[in-house]
Design an enzyme around this catalytic site. Structure first.
Site, PDB file in Angstrom:
ATOM      1  N   ASP A 284      54.679  54.652   9.884  1.00  0.00           N
ATOM      2  CA  ASP A 284      54.118  55.489  10.960  1.00  0.00           C
ATOM      3  C   ASP A 284      54.628  56.918  10.778  1.00  0.00           C
ATOM      4  OD1 ASP A 284      52.785  53.378  12.248  1.00  0.00           O
ATOM      5  OD2 ASP A 284      53.347  54.131  14.237  1.00  0.00           O
TER       6      ASP A 284
ATOM      7  N   ASP B 131      57.439  49.096   8.726  1.00  0.00           N
ATOM      8  CA  ASP B 131      56.510  49.348   9.827  1.00  0.00           C
ATOM      9  C   ASP B 131      56.811  50.720  10.445  1.00  0.00           C
ATOM     10  OD1 ASP B 131      54.610  48.991  11.752  1.00  0.00           O
ATOM     11  OD2 ASP B 131      55.614  47.357  12.803  1.00  0.00           O
TER      12      ASP B 131
ATOM     13  N   ASP C 225      68.358  55.144   8.019  1.00  0.00           N
ATOM     14  CA  ASP C 225      68.480  56.348   8.863  1.00  0.00           C
ATOM     15  C   ASP C 225      68.353  57.612   8.010  1.00  0.00           C
ATOM     16  OD1 ASP C 225      70.804  55.334   7.766  1.00  0.00           O
ATOM     17  OD2 ASP C 225      72.118  56.014   9.370  1.00  0.00           O
TER      18      ASP C 225
ATOM     19  N   LYS D  22      69.842  48.819   5.138  1.00  0.00           N
ATOM     20  CA  LYS D  22      70.989  49.215   5.969  1.00  0.00           C
ATOM     21  C   LYS D  22      72.106  48.216   5.681  1.00  0.00           C
ATOM     22  CE  LYS D  22      72.716  51.816   9.323  1.00  0.00           C
ATOM     23  NZ  LYS D  22      73.084  53.227   9.104  1.00  0.00           N
TER      24      LYS D  22
ATOM     25  N   TYR E 197      60.032  39.552  11.706  1.00  0.00           N
ATOM     26  CA  TYR E 197      58.641  39.287  12.073  1.00  0.00           C
ATOM     27  C   TYR E 197      58.248  37.817  11.958  1.00  0.00           C
ATOM     28  CZ  TYR E 197      57.551  44.241  12.505  1.00  0.00           C
ATOM     29  OH  TYR E 197      57.506  45.541  12.919  1.00  0.00           O
TER      30      TYR E 197
HETATM   31  P1  ATP Z   1      50.676  49.782  17.540  1.00  0.00           P
HETATM   32  O1  ATP Z   1      52.001  49.519  18.159  1.00  0.00           O
HETATM   33  O2  ATP Z   1      49.650  48.716  17.777  1.00  0.00           O
HETATM   34  O3  ATP Z   1      50.768  50.204  16.085  1.00  0.00           O
HETATM   35  P2  ATP Z   1      50.854  52.357  18.743  1.00  0.00           P
HETATM   36  O4  ATP Z   1      51.421  52.174  20.082  1.00  0.00           O
HETATM   37  O5  ATP Z   1      51.709  52.837  17.618  1.00  0.00           O
HETATM   38  O6  ATP Z   1      50.076  51.028  18.296  1.00  0.00           O
HETATM   39  P3  ATP Z   1      48.434  53.653  18.154  1.00  0.00           P
HETATM   40  O7  ATP Z   1      47.347  52.866  18.744  1.00  0.00           O
HETATM   41  O8  ATP Z   1      48.670  53.495  16.700  1.00  0.00           O
HETATM   42  O9  ATP Z   1      49.722  53.379  18.964  1.00  0.00           O
HETATM   43  O10 ATP Z   1      48.210  55.179  18.495  1.00  0.00           O
HETATM   44  C1  ATP Z   1      49.249  56.136  18.563  1.00  0.00           C
HETATM   45  C2  ATP Z   1      48.647  57.492  18.888  1.00  0.00           C
HETATM   46  O11 ATP Z   1      47.845  57.944  17.798  1.00  0.00           O
HETATM   47  C3  ATP Z   1      47.756  57.469  20.112  1.00  0.00           C
HETATM   48  O12 ATP Z   1      47.988  58.606  20.898  1.00  0.00           O
HETATM   49  C4  ATP Z   1      46.350  57.485  19.567  1.00  0.00           C
HETATM   50  O13 ATP Z   1      45.452  58.147  20.377  1.00  0.00           O
HETATM   51  C5  ATP Z   1      46.501  58.190  18.216  1.00  0.00           C
HETATM   52  N1  ATP Z   1      45.601  57.581  17.220  1.00  0.00           N
HETATM   53  C6  ATP Z   1      45.788  56.401  16.601  1.00  0.00           C
HETATM   54  N2  ATP Z   1      44.769  56.133  15.790  1.00  0.00           N
HETATM   55  C7  ATP Z   1      43.891  57.148  15.885  1.00  0.00           C
HETATM   56  C8  ATP Z   1      42.618  57.449  15.292  1.00  0.00           C
HETATM   57  N3  ATP Z   1      42.015  56.625  14.423  1.00  0.00           N
HETATM   58  N4  ATP Z   1      42.010  58.593  15.645  1.00  0.00           N
HETATM   59  C9  ATP Z   1      42.576  59.427  16.510  1.00  0.00           C
HETATM   60  N5  ATP Z   1      43.767  59.227  17.109  1.00  0.00           N
HETATM   61  C10 ATP Z   1      44.433  58.091  16.809  1.00  0.00           C
END
Ligand code: ATP
Length: 337
Positions: free
Chosen positions: A231, A227, A203, A170, A123
């Site tokens: 998620d 990161d 993994d 890793k 990053y």
């Molecule tokens: P980034 O790469 O910027 O982290 P991302 O591509 O992972 O973004 P997000 O914007 O985090 O995508 O969203 C991923 C999914 O989760 C989408 O379908 C979005 O609608 C859903 N989502 C994210 N945050 C919320 C929230 N606060 N409320 C409802 N749904 C959400």
């Protein structure tokens, strides 16, 4: 009076920022704790309007504040948050994942936190082209690795949990960089004999987060792995809409939801503001510890229990199985505070 800088962001950012402002204003009215909020621009819209994703004025107001709240920004995220983390030396990215009653979690006994190194790895933006190839430099230093390892062990010590740190890397493939990270964590573990220490390849960790998430307590890892894994861990306990995060340094901290700008639902008044509001709860805890202010802890607990009591009673946004809009859900929180 605490000065709070607030980046309102892009996509669903402005909507969840309004929710955050309503909640902070309610706290100003109803509790003996005062916040002065300054709204700031950064991100895609700021880039379009001013030519800079992170305007100088925004940086200067953040630096004068006691803490920063940041709603998600869009495509220019790397030019905003990655820059702020490095500029303010916010080296620890803290991402808790806990199962709460009536949330669509994989199990009801998950209680973990990801401690992600925030300033190095892939990053640092050191990418370049060589002929027809593209190269990215992965930078891992002993100082930063030891610093984040220490933070992880201190976190494990304070948590009423399993007293375990899992170092995720890793090193069988990236022998030098992740070898250094793993060794730094192992070295630091020797100062904490009361904490169980284990190592896990990334993994295997990704798999175990689905297979046996209840086994984790504190996970310490490098920037990119953290990161991705955070998620995943947020999804394991019910989704990005409930996942808060903190970026913490020695003297300043910035709080933001784990999720991105979610353009697919922007402007529809359906975003779940909880991830941002739970990030504000993390801010209260941080301010409370820094200023020895018990009122901050009290208000933080109240905000968290208000959100989860509502969820428990079926008052939820769409992403977690309810039908409340962002503004309706926020009003319920404000009323119940
Ligand atoms: P980034 O790469 O910027 O982290 P991302 O591509 O992972 O973004 P997000 O914007 O985090 O995508 O969203 C991923 C999914 O989760 C989408 O379908 C979005 O609608 C859903 N989502 C994210 N945050 C919320 C929230 N606060 N409320 C409802 N749904 C959400």
């Amino acid at each position: 009076m605490y000065k709070i800088s607030l980046i309102t962001g892009d996509g669903i950012g402005p909507e969840i920022s309004e929710s955050a402002i309503s909640v902070l204003n309610t706290i100003n009215d109803k509790f003996d704790l005062k916040f002065e909020i300054t709204k700031l621009s950064a991100g895609d819209k700021a880039l379009k309007d001013t030519g800079k994703a992170l305007p100088d004025e925004t940086i200067s107001v953040i630096k004068q504040s006691d803490a920063c709240l940041k709603a998600p920004v869009g495509e220019s995220a790397a030019d905003v948050i990655v820059v702020l983390r490095r500029m303010l030396d916010l080296y620890a990215n803290i991402r808790p994942a806990k199962s709460y009653p009536h949330m669509p979690a994989l199990r009801d006994d998950i209680d973990m936190v990801i401690v992600r190194e925030n300033t190095e790895d892939l990053y640092t933006g050191k990418e370049f082209r060589v002929g027809d190839s593209a190269v990215a430099l992965r930078i891992i230093s002993k100082a930063a690795s030891k610093r984040i390892a220490k933070y992880a062990f201190e976190t494990a010590k304070q948590r009423n949990s399993k007293k375990k740190v899992t170092c995720v890397h890793k090193s069988n493939v990236m022998k030098i960089t992740d070898g250094l990270f793993a060794k730094a964590c192992t070295d630091v573990s020797k100062d904490y004999p009361e904490i169980t220490f284990e190592e896990m390849y990334v993994d295997a960790c990704a798999m175990n987060l689905i297979r046996q998430p209840q086994e984790f307590d504190v996970v310490v890892t490098t920037n990119l792995f953290g990161d991705i894994l955070s998620d995943e861990s947020s999804q394991v306990v019910g989704g990005l809409g409930m996942a808060p995060a903190a970026n913490i340094g020695d003297s300043f901290a910035l709080f933001e939801p784990v999720h991105g700008a979610a353009f697919d639902i922007a402007g529809q008044n359906i975003a779940n503001p909880s991830s941002f509001l739970l990030s504000i709860k993390m801010m209260f805890d941080w301010l409370g510890a820094k200023h020895n202010d018990s009122k901050c802890f009290e208000v933080g607990r109240k905000l968290e229990s208000t959100i989860f009591d509502l969820v428990k009673s079926g008052v939820k946004t769409k992403d977690i199985g309810g039908d409340m809009s962002t503004t309706e859900f926020t009003k319920q929180i404000v009323d119940n505070l």
